[in-house]
Design an enzyme around this catalytic site. Structure first.
Site, PDB file in Angstrom:
ATOM      1  N   GLU A  63       0.841  -1.195   0.000  1.00 18.62           N
ATOM      2  CA  GLU A  63       0.000   0.000   0.000  1.00 18.62           C
ATOM      3  C   GLU A  63       0.881   1.253   0.000  1.00 18.62           C
ATOM      4  O   GLU A  63       0.571   2.256  -0.649  1.00 18.62           O
ATOM      5  CB  GLU A  63      -0.911   0.019   1.243  1.00 18.62           C
ATOM      6  CG  GLU A  63      -1.802  -1.210   1.384  1.00 18.62           C
ATOM      7  CD  GLU A  63      -1.163  -2.338   2.209  1.00 18.62           C
ATOM      8  OE1 GLU A  63       0.056  -2.576   2.085  1.00 18.62           O
ATOM      9  OE2 GLU A  63      -1.895  -2.983   2.968  1.00 18.62           O
ATOM     10  N   CYS A 108       0.538   1.689   7.229  1.00 19.20           N
ATOM     11  CA  CYS A 108      -0.190   2.005   5.999  1.00 19.20           C
ATOM     12  C   CYS A 108      -1.549   2.615   6.316  1.00 19.20           C
ATOM     13  O   CYS A 108      -2.061   3.401   5.527  1.00 19.20           O
ATOM     14  CB  CYS A 108      -0.318   0.754   5.132  1.00 19.20           C
ATOM     15  SG  CYS A 108       1.287   0.237   4.494  1.00 19.20           S
TER      16      CYS A 108
END
Ligand code: HJL
Ligand code: ZN
Length: 176
Positions: A63, A108
């Site tokens: 991500e 993330c």
């Protein structure tokens, strides 16, 4: 960016399959999971970025790579994000975004939340996830709750769990 496949609007399984194809490109390690991520503009129904674990130099998550590549493309290096029209973004990731990393690196989930500060109507609105994170490295990942509390929709795309986990744990020692 490299040529991207054309995927029909709302074809969540196809986007997740593409994320899984990306996860397979990650070099398996015993200390993380091999994950793939695809960032899609809902406004234009097109893929705007992709990423997989360790794609960018350093100890990088899927991500994280996906967002860093997008920011660089939109901004130019170190610039401020300049988007003339609102872009509603959705993120597909084979595994629940991390809220805590064994390495102590930035999560993330925080990176996803930061996209909401890019401007009115900008940033990630929804996250589509293939599997919750196994408890192996950091116990129960509270990524899902944290995204929900911040008003980011968390949607489980079911049916691909077995393949996703097999790829994610390819670098781990097998128990049998
Ligand atoms: C997600 C990734 C990736 C993980 N999770 N969603 N995307 N590698 O690309 C989560 C796992 C961490 C370990 C080790 N993995 O990766 O909890 O060394 O990989 O920071 O906690 O932390 P580091
Ligand atoms: Zn992460």
């Amino acid at each position: 960016m490299e040529q991207q496949p054309t995927i029909g609007a709302l074809d969540h399984k196809a986007y997740m399959q593409y994320a899984l194809d990306l996860a397979r490109k990650s070099t398996p390690q015993p200390t993380n999971f091999c994950v793939g991520a695809v960032l899609v503009s809902e406004t234009d129904n097109e893929i705007v970025s992709t990423g997989y674990t360790l794609e960018l130099p350093g100890n990088t998550h899927a991500e994280q790579c996906c967002l860093m590549k997008y920011e660089e493309e939109v901004n130019g290096p170190k610039g401020r994000l300049r988007l003339s029209t609102p872009h509603s973004l959705v993120l597909y990731t084979t595994m629940e975004p991390c809220n805590k990393r064994a390495s102590g690196n930035e999560s993330c989930v925080n990176r996803i939340l930061e996209t909401r500060h890019w401007g009115a109507g900008q940033g990630i609105l929804k996250v589509y996830v293939g599997v919750q994170e196994p408890t192996k490295f950091v116990g129960v990942n509270e990524g899902r709750e944290k995204l929900g509390e911040a008003g980011i929709q968390y949607v489980h795309v079911s049916g691909m769990e077995k393949d996703i986990l097999e790829v994610a744990t390819a670098g781990h020692e097998r128990e049998n």
